[in-house]
Write an enzyme that holds these catalytic residues in place. Structure first.
Site, PDB file in Angstrom:
ATOM      1  N   SER A 100      19.238   2.410  29.332  1.00 28.93           N
ATOM      2  CA  SER A 100      19.107   1.992  30.725  1.00 28.93           C
ATOM      3  C   SER A 100      18.215   2.937  31.504  1.00 28.93           C
ATOM      4  CB  SER A 100      20.483   1.942  31.384  1.00 28.93           C
ATOM      5  OG  SER A 100      21.331   1.024  30.745  1.00 28.93           O
ATOM      6  N   LEU A 114      27.037   5.796  25.367  1.00 24.66           N
ATOM      7  CA  LEU A 114      25.831   6.602  25.508  1.00 24.66           C
ATOM      8  C   LEU A 114      24.562   5.842  25.140  1.00 24.66           C
ATOM      9  CD1 LEU A 114      26.476  10.251  24.248  1.00 24.66           C
ATOM     10  CD2 LEU A 114      25.757   9.490  26.517  1.00 24.66           C
ATOM     11  N   GLY A 115      24.592   5.090  24.030  1.00 26.07           N
ATOM     12  CA  GLY A 115      23.393   4.382  23.587  1.00 26.07           C
ATOM     13  C   GLY A 115      22.875   3.427  24.636  1.00 26.07           C
ATOM     14  N   ASP A 116      23.777   2.663  25.235  1.00 22.55           N
ATOM     15  CA  ASP A 116      23.387   1.726  26.287  1.00 22.55           C
ATOM     16  C   ASP A 116      22.868   2.459  27.510  1.00 22.55           C
ATOM     17  OD1 ASP A 116      24.284  -1.055  25.333  1.00 22.55           O
ATOM     18  OD2 ASP A 116      26.073   0.123  25.002  1.00 22.55           O
ATOM     19  N   SER A 117      23.575   3.519  27.912  1.00 24.09           N
ATOM     20  CA  SER A 117      23.216   4.219  29.142  1.00 24.09           C
ATOM     21  C   SER A 117      21.882   4.934  29.022  1.00 24.09           C
ATOM     22  CB  SER A 117      24.323   5.213  29.509  1.00 24.09           C
ATOM     23  OG  SER A 117      25.554   4.541  29.702  1.00 24.09           O
TER      24      SER A 117
END
Length: 403
Positions: free
Chosen positions: A179, A173-176
């Site tokens: 993004s 979730l953090g990366d997405s």
């Protein structure tokens, strides 16, 4: 793959990134028509090519995730530690609208590819920089993955049950989330460039800040009342009723009846007209004060019926409810299918497989899958030939380890 008009046709993007945050940002842009060149290390490529290999893949050594995450991108192998490799990057930057990178702050500067250099080469450049903690501040140069962003940004602290350690969701979730902010920032910067004389700028996205931005009223609640939001499992204190319940056939069902009219309809549907007409329960404040009682009623009603019956009754009563879906449920659900949330594609070996459809749905210029994640360096010769490199020069650069 299908061809259609796309909103970002003509926008040139250079991806200098690996794994999730940077590549997912450029994937979004590529799905809506941007011309994305992904730079990968010769002989190695993006580690994502090998990630999530829980089972033997139909296509040999490549992760299925890769074919989705890198769809519509061109793979060009460049050695960023080689002087001629760096010169190729600079030539590409001259014709690029957006550079997306997710190295640790300072890495590109050491290579001679920092904003100070690239913005001189191309004053209209938009540079999206995704990192754990942003480009400034005392933690800027520390390594930070999406899990750290979720932890520091507040998400992990409030996820799970009070009597157990915090838990993670089943995806990155953090990366997405970062993004998505990166793609949004890039488009805002392009709009600014369009109406303000052509100047580019940096879009600085920190993973922890991207998560922090989703934390709703957490900050003012703490500042005004000294209230610290804690883990509450499936409950949302202050928003009643909204919870997960288990049916007679052991299916987990979410029912959200926290608006006044919906709560009344739910109580009528479960045979509790007394609660539907109780003036104390006519608003959320009153319901929240009697949350334990209300949840006991709903729990008992759901437990007495199978999931199909529960959902049939809640649907008839116009009450939001859903079984908690597995991916198997999604693949056969009429709503997913009607919205074309799955696309059929073929792996390089010819095997057919399903991949996620493209979000959001644009009525006039929808996103499109033109091709799947490419082989490592598949487009190197094509892209460099466009820059003026001859076949002999490409052979030399390969022999020297530059590409």
């Amino acid at each position: 793959m299908a061809e259609t008009a796309t909103p970002l046709a003509g926008v040139k993007v250079l991806e200098l990134g690996t794994l999730i945050a940077g590549p997912f940002c450029t994937r979004i842009l590529a799905e809506f028509g941007a011309d994305v060149i992904k730079i990968e290390a010769p002989g190695e490529g993006d580690p994502l090519r090998k990630w999530r290999k829980l089972y033997p893949t139909p296509d040999g050594d490549t992760s299925l995730w890769w074919f989705i995450q890198a769809r519509n991108k061109q793979s060009v192998t460049i050695n960023l530690k080689h002087p001629e490799g760096l010169e190729i990057i600079k030539k590409l930057v001259r014709e690029t609208d957006i550079v997306v990178e997710n190295f640790r702050p300072g890495v590109l500067e050491k290579s001679g590819l920092g904003w100070d250099v690239l913005s001189v080469i191309n004053p209209g450049l938009v540079m999206v920089r995704l990192s754990g903690f942003g480009q400034t501040g005392p933690m800027a140069k520390q390594p930070g993955f999406g899990t750290i962003g979720e932890s520091m940004g507040g998400l992990r602290y409030i996820t799970g049950y009070a009597d157990r350690p915090p838990v993670k969701s089943g995806v990155s979730l953090g990366d997405s989330i970062a993004s998505l902010w990166g793609a949004l920032g890039a488009l805002m910067a392009l709009r600014h460039r369009e109406v303000n004389g052509g100047a580019g700028q940096v879009v600085d996205v920190a993973l922890y800040e991207a998560v922090f931005a989703m934390m709703e009223s957490m900050v003012p609640e703490f500042d005004v009342f000294g209230f610290i939001r804690e883990r509450t499992g499936n409950l949302m204190p202050g928003i009643t009723p909204s919870n997960t319940h288990t049916s007679k056939d052991a299916k987990h069902i979410i029912i959200g009846a926290n608006s006044d009219g919906i709560f009344k309809r739910l109580m009528q549907a479960v045979g509790r007209v007394d609660l539907a007409n109780d003036p104390q329960l006519a608003n959320n404040t009153g319901r929240d004060a009697r949350a334990k009682e209300i949840y006991g009623v709903i729990d008992a009603w759901v437990a007495a019926h199978d999931a199909e019956t529960v959902l049939r009754i809640t649907t008839a009563a116009d009450v939001p409810a859903s079984k908690i879906y597995s991916v198997a449920d999604m693949c056969e659900d009429p709503q997913f299918l009607a919205r074309k949330m799955f696309e059929k594609a073929q792996l390089p070996n010819g095997k057919e497989f399903l991949m996620p459809g493209i979000v959001p749905k644009l009525s006039a210029t929808p996103g499109v899958t033109r091709w799947l994640g490419p082989a490592l360096g598949e487009h190197t010769d094509q892209v460099l030939a466009r820059l003026g490199y001859s076949a002999e020069m490409l052979i030399r650069l390969r022999n020297e380890g530059a590409i």
